[in-house]
Design a protein around this motif. Structure first.
Motif, PDB file in Angstrom:
ATOM      1  N   VAL A 127       0.847  -1.193   0.000  1.00  0.00           N
ATOM      2  CA  VAL A 127       0.000   0.000   0.000  1.00  0.00           C
ATOM      3  C   VAL A 127       0.884   1.246   0.000  1.00  0.00           C
ATOM      4  CG1 VAL A 127      -1.762   1.300   1.255  1.00  0.00           C
ATOM      5  CG2 VAL A 127      -1.844  -1.211   1.217  1.00  0.00           C
ATOM      6  N   PHE A 128       0.591   2.178  -0.881  1.00  0.00           N
ATOM      7  CA  PHE A 128       1.358   3.419  -0.966  1.00  0.00           C
ATOM      8  C   PHE A 128       0.891   4.389   0.119  1.00  0.00           C
ATOM      9  CE2 PHE A 128       1.943   7.743  -2.506  1.00  0.00           C
ATOM     10  CZ  PHE A 128       3.292   7.733  -2.829  1.00  0.00           C
ATOM     11  N   ASP A 129       1.849   5.004   0.821  1.00  0.00           N
ATOM     12  CA  ASP A 129       1.545   5.912   1.932  1.00  0.00           C
ATOM     13  C   ASP A 129       1.940   7.340   1.552  1.00  0.00           C
ATOM     14  OD1 ASP A 129       1.147   7.236   4.282  1.00  0.00           O
ATOM     15  OD2 ASP A 129       2.370   5.913   5.521  1.00  0.00           O
ATOM     16  N   LEU A 130       0.982   8.108   1.037  1.00  0.00           N
ATOM     17  CA  LEU A 130       1.267   9.476   0.611  1.00  0.00           C
ATOM     18  C   LEU A 130       1.561  10.381   1.802  1.00  0.00           C
ATOM     19  CD1 LEU A 130       1.447  11.522  -1.693  1.00  0.00           C
ATOM     20  CD2 LEU A 130      -1.014  11.909  -1.455  1.00  0.00           C
ATOM     21  N   LYS A 131       0.890  10.136   2.939  1.00  0.00           N
ATOM     22  CA  LYS A 131       1.092  10.992   4.112  1.00  0.00           C
ATOM     23  C   LYS A 131       2.548  10.977   4.574  1.00  0.00           C
ATOM     24  CE  LYS A 131      -3.600  10.850   6.016  1.00  0.00           C
ATOM     25  NZ  LYS A 131      -4.441  10.431   7.174  1.00  0.00           N
ATOM     26  N   SER A 132       3.152   9.796   4.581  1.00  0.00           N
ATOM     27  CA  SER A 132       4.552   9.714   5.018  1.00  0.00           C
ATOM     28  C   SER A 132       5.468  10.437   4.029  1.00  0.00           C
ATOM     29  CB  SER A 132       4.985   8.255   5.167  1.00  0.00           C
ATOM     30  OG  SER A 132       5.060   7.610   3.912  1.00  0.00           O
ATOM     31  N   GLU A 160      -5.769   9.234  -6.462  1.00  0.00           N
ATOM     32  CA  GLU A 160      -7.241   9.211  -6.529  1.00  0.00           C
ATOM     33  C   GLU A 160      -7.712   8.346  -7.688  1.00  0.00           C
ATOM     34  OE1 GLU A 160      -8.596  13.222  -6.772  1.00  0.00           O
ATOM     35  OE2 GLU A 160      -7.969  13.728  -4.721  1.00  0.00           O
ATOM     36  N   PHE A 161      -7.057   8.476  -8.835  1.00  0.00           N
ATOM     37  CA  PHE A 161      -7.404   7.674 -10.008  1.00  0.00           C
ATOM     38  C   PHE A 161      -7.162   6.191  -9.734  1.00  0.00           C
ATOM     39  CE2 PHE A 161      -5.988   5.894 -14.206  1.00  0.00           C
ATOM     40  CZ  PHE A 161      -7.224   5.912 -14.818  1.00  0.00           C
ATOM     41  N   SER A 162      -6.017   5.884  -9.124  1.00  0.00           N
ATOM     42  CA  SER A 162      -5.679   4.501  -8.796  1.00  0.00           C
ATOM     43  C   SER A 162      -6.685   3.909  -7.814  1.00  0.00           C
ATOM     44  CB  SER A 162      -4.270   4.442  -8.194  1.00  0.00           C
ATOM     45  OG  SER A 162      -3.962   3.142  -7.762  1.00  0.00           O
ATOM     46  N   HIS A 163      -7.024   4.666  -6.780  1.00  0.00           N
ATOM     47  CA  HIS A 163      -7.989   4.178  -5.780  1.00  0.00           C
ATOM     48  C   HIS A 163      -9.357   3.936  -6.398  1.00  0.00           C
ATOM     49  CE1 HIS A 163      -5.563   5.872  -2.138  1.00  0.00           C
ATOM     50  NE2 HIS A 163      -5.125   4.707  -2.546  1.00  0.00           N
ATOM     51  N   ALA A 164      -9.746   4.772  -7.349  1.00  0.00           N
ATOM     52  CA  ALA A 164     -11.054   4.610  -8.002  1.00  0.00           C
ATOM     53  C   ALA A 164     -11.115   3.281  -8.761  1.00  0.00           C
ATOM     54  CB  ALA A 164     -11.315   5.775  -8.949  1.00  0.00           C
ATOM     55  N   ILE A 165     -10.032   2.945  -9.473  1.00  0.00           N
ATOM     56  CA  ILE A 165      -9.990   1.671 -10.200  1.00  0.00           C
ATOM     57  C   ILE A 165      -9.990   0.501  -9.229  1.00  0.00           C
ATOM     58  CG2 ILE A 165      -8.615   0.198 -11.726  1.00  0.00           C
ATOM     59  CD1 ILE A 165      -7.552   2.726 -13.067  1.00  0.00           C
ATOM     60  N   LYS A 166      -9.120   0.570  -8.212  1.00  0.00           N
ATOM     61  CA  LYS A 166      -8.999  -0.540  -7.264  1.00  0.00           C
ATOM     62  C   LYS A 166     -10.290  -0.750  -6.480  1.00  0.00           C
ATOM     63  CE  LYS A 166      -3.980  -0.280  -6.735  1.00  0.00           C
ATOM     64  NZ  LYS A 166      -2.837  -0.018  -5.820  1.00  0.00           N
ATOM     65  N   SER A 167     -10.989   0.346  -6.200  1.00  0.00           N
ATOM     66  CA  SER A 167     -12.268   0.232  -5.488  1.00  0.00           C
ATOM     67  C   SER A 167     -13.312  -0.473  -6.360  1.00  0.00           C
ATOM     68  CB  SER A 167     -12.764   1.627  -5.094  1.00  0.00           C
ATOM     69  OG  SER A 167     -14.013   1.554  -4.466  1.00  0.00           O
ATOM     70  N   LYS A 168     -13.316  -0.145  -7.642  1.00  0.00           N
ATOM     71  CA  LYS A 168     -14.280  -0.752  -8.569  1.00  0.00           C
ATOM     72  C   LYS A 168     -14.048  -2.252  -8.703  1.00  0.00           C
ATOM     73  CE  LYS A 168     -16.063  -0.379 -13.284  1.00  0.00           C
ATOM     74  NZ  LYS A 168     -15.968   0.343 -14.586  1.00  0.00           N
ATOM     75  N   LEU A 245      -6.343  -3.022 -13.457  1.00  0.00           N
ATOM     76  CA  LEU A 245      -5.636  -3.144 -12.178  1.00  0.00           C
ATOM     77  C   LEU A 245      -4.133  -2.925 -12.370  1.00  0.00           C
ATOM     78  CD1 LEU A 245      -7.630  -6.138 -10.659  1.00  0.00           C
ATOM     79  CD2 LEU A 245      -7.464  -3.830  -9.684  1.00  0.00           C
ATOM     80  N   LEU A 246      -3.601  -3.366 -13.510  1.00  0.00           N
ATOM     81  CA  LEU A 246      -2.207  -3.056 -13.829  1.00  0.00           C
ATOM     82  C   LEU A 246      -2.033  -1.548 -14.007  1.00  0.00           C
ATOM     83  CD1 LEU A 246       0.710  -3.588 -14.711  1.00  0.00           C
ATOM     84  CD2 LEU A 246      -0.155  -4.100 -17.014  1.00  0.00           C
ATOM     85  N   LEU A 247      -2.954  -0.913 -14.722  1.00  0.00           N
ATOM     86  CA  LEU A 247      -2.890   0.533 -14.925  1.00  0.00           C
ATOM     87  C   LEU A 247      -2.938   1.268 -13.586  1.00  0.00           C
ATOM     88  CD1 LEU A 247      -2.891   2.975 -16.838  1.00  0.00           C
ATOM     89  CD2 LEU A 247      -5.398   2.790 -16.937  1.00  0.00           C
ATOM     90  N   ALA A 248      -3.786   0.790 -12.673  1.00  0.00           N
ATOM     91  CA  ALA A 248      -3.894   1.417 -11.355  1.00  0.00           C
ATOM     92  C   ALA A 248      -2.558   1.378 -10.615  1.00  0.00           C
ATOM     93  CB  ALA A 248      -4.974   0.721 -10.533  1.00  0.00           C
ATOM     94  N   GLU A 249      -1.827   0.265 -10.761  1.00  0.00           N
ATOM     95  CA  GLU A 249      -0.525   0.154 -10.089  1.00  0.00           C
ATOM     96  C   GLU A 249       0.519   1.036 -10.765  1.00  0.00           C
ATOM     97  OE1 GLU A 249       0.590  -0.609  -6.878  1.00  0.00           O
ATOM     98  OE2 GLU A 249      -0.577  -2.424  -7.278  1.00  0.00           O
ATOM     99  N   VAL A 250       0.431   1.146 -12.088  1.00  0.00           N
ATOM    100  CA  VAL A 250       1.397   1.970 -12.818  1.00  0.00           C
ATOM    101  C   VAL A 250       1.243   3.446 -12.447  1.00  0.00           C
ATOM    102  CG1 VAL A 250       2.053   2.808 -15.118  1.00  0.00           C
ATOM    103  CG2 VAL A 250       1.680   0.364 -14.738  1.00  0.00           C
ATOM    104  N   VAL A 251       0.001   3.928 -12.320  1.00  0.00           N
ATOM    105  CA  VAL A 251      -0.197   5.348 -12.014  1.00  0.00           C
ATOM    106  C   VAL A 251       0.037   5.675 -10.543  1.00  0.00           C
ATOM    107  CG1 VAL A 251      -1.835   5.646 -13.919  1.00  0.00           C
ATOM    108  CG2 VAL A 251      -2.702   5.163 -11.630  1.00  0.00           C
ATOM    109  N   THR A 252       0.023   4.669  -9.662  1.00  0.00           N
ATOM    110  CA  THR A 252       0.357   4.915  -8.258  1.00  0.00           C
ATOM    111  C   THR A 252       1.774   5.494  -8.187  1.00  0.00           C
ATOM    112  OG1 THR A 252      -1.036   3.076  -7.528  1.00  0.00           O
ATOM    113  CG2 THR A 252       0.634   3.862  -5.980  1.00  0.00           C
ATOM    114  N   VAL A 289       4.278   6.352 -16.972  1.00  0.00           N
ATOM    115  CA  VAL A 289       2.830   6.505 -16.756  1.00  0.00           C
ATOM    116  C   VAL A 289       2.154   6.965 -18.046  1.00  0.00           C
ATOM    117  CG1 VAL A 289       1.064   7.790 -15.493  1.00  0.00           C
ATOM    118  CG2 VAL A 289       3.100   6.974 -14.293  1.00  0.00           C
ATOM    119  N   LYS A 290       2.739   7.956 -18.706  1.00  0.00           N
ATOM    120  CA  LYS A 290       2.179   8.499 -19.952  1.00  0.00           C
ATOM    121  C   LYS A 290       2.140   7.421 -21.035  1.00  0.00           C
ATOM    122  CE  LYS A 290       2.978  12.288 -23.263  1.00  0.00           C
ATOM    123  NZ  LYS A 290       3.314  11.520 -24.481  1.00  0.00           N
TER     124      LYS A 290
END
Length: 305
Positions: A127-132, A160-168, A245-252, A289-290
């Motif tokens: 899990v990626f931790d942006l706060k840290s 946000e984009f990654s979380h939206a995909i992973k949530s779906k 799901l691969l795309l979600a990991e790439v954009v993280t 990512v691009k």
């Protein structure tokens, strides 16, 4: 000599002598690598993925050489020991088709067998931790260094984009993969891609594939990366949920950790050098990512036509 004697007793290998103690030996059948395992569950997983990924593929993982009695490993002291073929000749990135076949076969194996073992079920998805990351970057944000301000803002959007995909697709299975997937592990035996796996505990999800794609682009070009994804897609479908799901990991923004590690404010010279490395690291990962996002967009447009 004790280990050599054990190998001679257990394996059909002759003329065994050390090349690089305690990992590499020479035999009358060529160079071999010895691997040592402290966890039986991890060993069993590695045996399984090597065996299954070698079926029907032009790429060959470094399967465990079987003992005289047909076993893939032997107990040695308080650990287990396996023996593998070994070569130093690097395969390179020119054969995109062969690499794509290998990655696709690897993903098929990871998806078809990853729920058969209790050990694999316990493997966690990183899990990626942006706060840290923001905490580490605070003093630079306060100084309003533009490259850091921009990257943090973009990281939030990408997350946000990654979380939206992973949530779906949160109820979908994820592959379980060798953590140390790398182009550097691709070696050549005759005309085959001979992939030398690791002994690392596997991880769940597409992070090893993401790292592989970053490494691929560092060594090749955006067009080559797109060709690689096209070849992978021939053997493992990236058209639907798993591709997203691969795309979600790439954009993280995993690279943010690496970028922040470049910073050093112990002197003005070090700080300027660190900021330059930060910009370079961030920009090279943005290209990944691009490029991957463009590949998915181009694929969707072709389907629509």
């Amino acid at each position: 000599m004790e280990l050599i004697n054990t190998l001679e007793k257990e394996y059909e290998l002759y003329g065994i002598r050390w090349k690089e103690r305690p990992y590499l030996i020479m035999t009358d059948y060529g160079e071999k690598r010895i691997r040592y395992w402290s966890e039986k569950e991890n060993l069993n997983w590695h045996i399984k993925w090597r065996d299954e990924s070698s079926k029907g593929s032009g790429a060959v993982p470094d399967r465990m050489i079987r003992t005289k009695s047909g076993e893939p490993a032997i107990k040695y002291g308080n650990k287990w020991l396996t023996v593998h073929d070994h070569t130093e000749e690097w395969y390179g990135c020119e054969d995109v088709e062969r690499w794509g076949q290998f990655i696709g076969t690897l993903l098929n194996t990871a998806m078809s067998s990853n729920q058969q073992d209790a050990f694999v079920k316990q493997t966690k998805h990183p899990v990626f931790d942006l706060k840290s990351c923001i905490t580490l970057a605070e003093k630079y944000l306060e100084a309003n260094f533009q490259c850091i301000v921009t990257s943090i803002k973009e990281s939030k959007q990408r997350l946000e984009f990654s979380h939206a995909i992973k949530s779906k697709f949160r109820n979908h299975e994820l592959p379980v993969l060798d953590k140390d997937l790398s182009i550097k592990n691709g070696r050549k035996i005759f005309h085959f891609l001979f992939y030398q796996g690791s002994e690392s505990v596997p991880i769940k999800g597409y992070l090893p594939i993401r790292r592989f794609l970053v490494e691929w682009l560092e060594r090749t070009s955006p067009s080559s990366l797109k060709l690689l994804l096209t070849e992978v897609n021939k053997h493992f479908s990236l058209d639907r949920d798993q591709g997203l799901l691969l795309l979600a990991e790439v954009v993280t923004p995993w690279e943010l950790y690496d970028c922040l590690n470049q910073l050093d404010n112990s002197s003005l010279e070090r700080m300027i050098d660190g900021l330059k490395k930060y910009e370079d690291c961030w920009e090279s990962n943005r290209i990944v990512v691009k490029t991957v996002t463009e590949w998915f967009d181009e694929k969707r447009r072709k389907v629509a036509l």
